[in-house]
Design a protein around this motif. Sequence first.
Motif, mmCIF file in Angstrom:
data_model
loop_
_atom_site.group_PDB
_atom_site.id
_atom_site.type_symbol
_atom_site.label_atom_id
_atom_site.label_comp_id
_atom_site.label_asym_id
_atom_site.label_seq_id
_atom_site.Cartn_x
_atom_site.Cartn_y
_atom_site.Cartn_z
ATOM 1 N N ARG A 1 131.068 -44.159 120.466
ATOM 2 C CA ARG A 1 131.974 -44.854 119.781
ATOM 3 C C ARG A 1 132.341 -45.857 120.648
ATOM 4 N NH1 ARG A 1 137.703 -44.875 120.719
ATOM 5 N NH2 ARG A 1 138.896 -45.050 119.002
ATOM 6 N N ASP B 1 137.152 -54.474 119.388
ATOM 7 C CA ASP B 1 137.329 -54.399 118.133
ATOM 8 C C ASP B 1 136.989 -55.576 117.152
ATOM 9 O OD1 ASP B 1 139.129 -52.541 118.761
ATOM 10 O OD2 ASP B 1 140.535 -52.561 117.220
ATOM 11 N N TRP C 1 140.328 -50.293 129.318
ATOM 12 C CA TRP C 1 139.493 -50.211 128.242
ATOM 13 C C TRP C 1 138.993 -48.906 127.942
ATOM 14 C CZ3 TRP C 1 139.840 -52.159 123.695
ATOM 15 C CH2 TRP C 1 138.663 -52.018 122.757
ATOM 16 N N LEU D 1 141.704 -42.010 124.231
ATOM 17 C CA LEU D 1 142.455 -41.719 123.333
ATOM 18 C C LEU D 1 142.041 -40.694 122.266
ATOM 19 C CD1 LEU D 1 145.355 -44.296 122.935
ATOM 20 C CD2 LEU D 1 145.605 -41.961 124.245
ATOM 21 N N PHE E 1 139.996 -37.934 122.366
ATOM 22 C CA PHE E 1 138.612 -37.707 122.977
ATOM 23 C C PHE E 1 139.033 -36.782 124.148
ATOM 24 C CE2 PHE E 1 137.093 -41.202 120.715
ATOM 25 C CZ PHE E 1 136.007 -40.945 119.877
ATOM 26 N N THR F 1 133.215 -48.720 117.779
ATOM 27 C CA THR F 1 134.505 -49.921 118.180
ATOM 28 C C THR F 1 133.725 -51.269 117.797
ATOM 29 O OG1 THR F 1 135.707 -48.681 119.606
ATOM 30 C CG2 THR F 1 136.047 -51.118 119.619
ATOM 31 N N ARG G 1 132.951 -52.713 112.456
ATOM 32 C CA ARG G 1 133.186 -53.224 110.970
ATOM 33 C C ARG G 1 133.123 -54.911 111.336
ATOM 34 N NH1 ARG G 1 137.242 -49.127 111.610
ATOM 35 N NH2 ARG G 1 136.432 -47.429 110.299
ATOM 36 N N ALA H 1 140.419 -40.605 116.184
ATOM 37 C CA ALA H 1 139.753 -41.613 116.999
ATOM 38 C C ALA H 1 138.429 -42.003 116.655
ATOM 39 C CB ALA H 1 139.904 -41.258 118.353
ATOM 40 N N LEU I 1 138.057 -44.877 114.099
ATOM 41 C CA LEU I 1 138.506 -46.052 114.408
ATOM 42 C C LEU I 1 138.207 -46.924 115.529
ATOM 43 C CD1 LEU I 1 141.903 -44.339 113.280
ATOM 44 C CD2 LEU I 1 140.817 -45.928 111.793
ATOM 45 N N ASP I 2 138.199 -48.110 115.431
ATOM 46 C CA ASP I 2 137.908 -49.018 116.521
ATOM 47 C C ASP I 2 139.072 -48.513 117.866
ATOM 48 O OD1 ASP I 2 136.027 -50.170 115.391
ATOM 49 O OD2 ASP I 2 137.051 -52.088 115.216
ATOM 50 N N ALA I 3 138.673 -48.773 119.049
ATOM 51 C CA ALA I 3 139.451 -48.255 119.959
ATOM 52 C C ALA I 3 140.800 -48.916 120.322
ATOM 53 C CB ALA I 3 138.608 -48.169 121.422
ATOM 54 N N GLY I 4 140.615 -50.267 120.076
ATOM 55 C CA GLY I 4 141.881 -50.978 120.136
ATOM 56 C C GLY I 4 142.982 -50.802 119.102
ATOM 57 N N PHE I 5 142.309 -50.641 118.019
ATOM 58 C CA PHE I 5 143.425 -50.335 116.918
ATOM 59 C C PHE I 5 144.164 -48.969 116.929
ATOM 60 C CE2 PHE I 5 143.957 -48.048 112.609
ATOM 61 C CZ PHE I 5 144.520 -48.889 112.167
ATOM 62 N N PHE I 6 143.192 -48.176 117.284
ATOM 63 C CA PHE I 6 143.510 -46.605 117.511
ATOM 64 C C PHE I 6 144.715 -46.527 118.550
ATOM 65 C CE2 PHE I 6 143.435 -42.100 119.196
ATOM 66 C CZ PHE I 6 143.727 -41.631 117.810
ATOM 67 N N LYS I 7 144.698 -47.641 119.671
ATOM 68 C CA LYS I 7 145.443 -47.496 120.702
ATOM 69 C C LYS I 7 146.755 -47.990 120.178
ATOM 70 C CE LYS I 7 147.278 -48.192 125.001
ATOM 71 N NZ LYS I 7 147.763 -47.128 125.982
ATOM 72 N N ARG I 8 146.636 -49.028 119.256
ATOM 73 C CA ARG I 8 147.892 -49.866 118.762
ATOM 74 C C ARG I 8 148.580 -48.851 117.947
ATOM 75 N NH1 ARG I 8 144.528 -53.940 118.961
ATOM 76 N NH2 ARG I 8 144.014 -54.018 116.752
ATOM 77 N N HIS J 1 149.259 -45.838 118.508
ATOM 78 C CA HIS J 1 150.290 -45.178 119.514
ATOM 79 C C HIS J 1 151.542 -46.089 119.464
ATOM 80 C CE1 HIS J 1 146.661 -42.890 119.701
ATOM 81 N NE2 HIS J 1 147.495 -41.910 120.469
#
Lengths: 335, 503
Positions: free
Chosen positions: A79, A101, A130, A136, A138, A282, A285, B293, B296-303, B305
């Motif tokens: 990911r 992203d 990062w 988060l 995982f 990540t 898209r 997770a 989803l993109d990591a930054g989005f997933f973090k947000r 929260h």
Amino acid sequence: MNDLTHFRSPLMRTPFHARTSAANLLNRWGPWGGYMTALCFGDMDMEYTAIRNAASVYDLCPMVKYRITGPDAAGYLNRLTLRDVARLAVGAVQYTAWVDDAGKLLDDGTLFRHGPDDYLICCQERHLPWLLDSALGFDVAVAEVTEDIAALSLQGPCSASALGAAGFDVSALKPFRMMTLPFQGGEITISRTGFTGDLGYELWMTPEQALPLWDHLFAAGAPFGIRPIGSDALDLARIEAGFIIAGTDFVPAHHALREDRPRSPLEMGLGWMIDWEKGPFTGRRALLAEKANKGRTGCCWAWTFRAMSALRGRSSITASGSKRGSSPPPPGRPR
Amino acid sequence: MPTRSSDILVIGGGVNGLACAARLAAKGRKVMLLEAADTVGGGAGAREFAPGYRAPALAHLTQGLDPRMAAGMDLVRHGLEFHPGLATTVLSGGDPLVVRGGTAEGPDSSAFAALHAKLSAFARVLAPFRQMTAPRLGAGNRWGGFLRHGLGVRALGRDDFRELLRMILINVHDVAEDELTDDRLKGLLAFDATLGAWLGPRSPNSLILYLDRLARGVDPLLPKGGMGALAVALGRAAEAAGVSLRTGARVAQVLVEGDRACGVALEGGEEVRAGLVVSAMNPRVTFQALVGAQALDAGFFKRTHHIRSRGGAAKLHLALKGAPGFAADLRSRLVIAASHDAVEAAFNPVKYGEVPEAPVMEVILPSAHEPGHAPEGGHVISAIVQFAPHAPKAGAEAAREAMLEASLRVLEAQAPGLRGLVVGAEMLMPYDIEDLFGMVGGNWHHGELAVEQMLFNRPMAEMAQYATPVPGLWLAGAGSHPGGGINGAAGWNAAGAILEARA
């Protein structure tokens, strides 16, 4: 560093410092990742020549290293990064990159798979926030291990012979593979990787093994013209090989101040490494949308290179002697 | 063998899920709604908390249903009737004060009427924004509606428009101080503005929540038959529109394949496929628990929260063997708040995870309006008690006990002898509400309703238009614009956005 004296020595010394400082006739140092690193030991042309014709040794300790462990490590890295980590066998190494992203590059680096759930990322920039944010959801542990691992890059056509003379038989080692070999009662790991485009290896050890290994390697490698090299010579070789460096050839998205500065892997010629079929990662898209729009692909690579060189004092391209700020000439081999 | 049973799956049978599903079905889409509980209704359900005593499970009044939903689902035909709008009786140390709309007794009668008229005028021009997809920075806006509503605001005239700009981000405590002298009215204003919020009257921007409340309706409404009856009517109307309701179906996972939401997996493993998945669940639950997770993109997933979702409201249910002695019409909405400072004082301890000594509360007695809520002669008290810590320092059990005791003390002071009538009591703290209704932090708007989480920031900029970054996955719950409150606008808007996108 609890005694609050860290400001007295703003740059750390690598475990090889006793040897590199002794060999650094010009006393030319530059900062890299918080460490003092040799730019040139005595003669850049000779150092470059060692890379291409003999055996060269480059102190790789400042390379930032993260260890990723845990049952979800492969899923996490799949990911995080652009390539398919599921295809990375234990004992193998992958050159890869990761983006935010918006699909903009954060860094590129090498990913080592030491065990089924045990990976090492080696890269240029520090990314712990990062990497932790990405963790988060995982079941993984992310640890910064830069100071725990000492590393040397041994590059050049005679590097395998030098290793053989030092008692490390790497004749069976294929590119992007690694092996563990005994050394003075312990072990070191040798990977067939490098940053020069030439035959070369990277040697991974504990900081305690650093000086004994250096001495051992230089004694065994003397007949092959082994020589320590600095960043200036390495930069020539890596530019010839077409290898890029975060912060020099592109601005990592997290460091960019202007919104048009970050670069996508498509713009940087790294589109080949994107595995579109491996599932979600990540930036996927955003990159798909960029690909669909054609974006600014193609035109920016050269532009970035030149603009960066003009703007950044430590640009490799100016190493050939031109004035900084003027349009730089292409990198040239020693005459 | 997974089956594709419908075009659209809606997860969550609360008011917004039902509204969304019904609107989509009425437009000819094949819709299935999945609800984890045995009945639909969510926060609008009913709950037998003591033998023979039924209370509204969570919400006990509505400030007004979205009129488009009420008409579009023809809720009247499906049995929904309201009692006449409830008057409010403010109980404090002194005389009770009756308020109905902008009409208040007491020395501030004309000042309150003027304030109410002014705020109602603001609410009236802001209300249309509730019924549109929130605007976004960038492409994809329907500027026509936005500009029309914006012109409506400007049409207030220069002086009123200037006054709106002065007041829109102000705190309600200041407004109360500026405009009123009667502590009971100040207390009511402060209480109503902060009901269900994680804000005290002095917190910045607290007035906008009062405007939002007025935009939903002037007087609180109680459905005949209780809130459960509203849930039943919504369920019937959704079925009549063609929605296939499936209760007892708890969704464990949203399935994402080829970067598109393609269905859900239920607890127990059954997969239900669909072309679109609409989550009327909490956005944090949707992404963190259902999507996960990996997709989803990591930054989005973090947000996700960072979607703030602290709940400060507790729900108290009391079973009484006789009528309590409040100095008020038992069919009114009783607000126990001595002053705006009393509301602020009740908010202070929860900031530090403690239980207030003297909580403020809104009390209704469904049993005073009609039989069927309590055994003959008995009464049910349903109270929203503020503020309650969602993560109490003293621990869940001790805080619940302390909150119950403090609430009974406050009630006893207004209705002497009430304690002797209590035959059953239930205190739902924010963490209990989270467990029962899936509301993160116990916040009943599924994400704090506060100015920084409104409009294009609700729940996050990337998905303020109900579409999410995952193709085929949409949001329709109170966590989206314009929020909750037993209203249905979010679900109705979401359905509109889905239809418009021809998704």
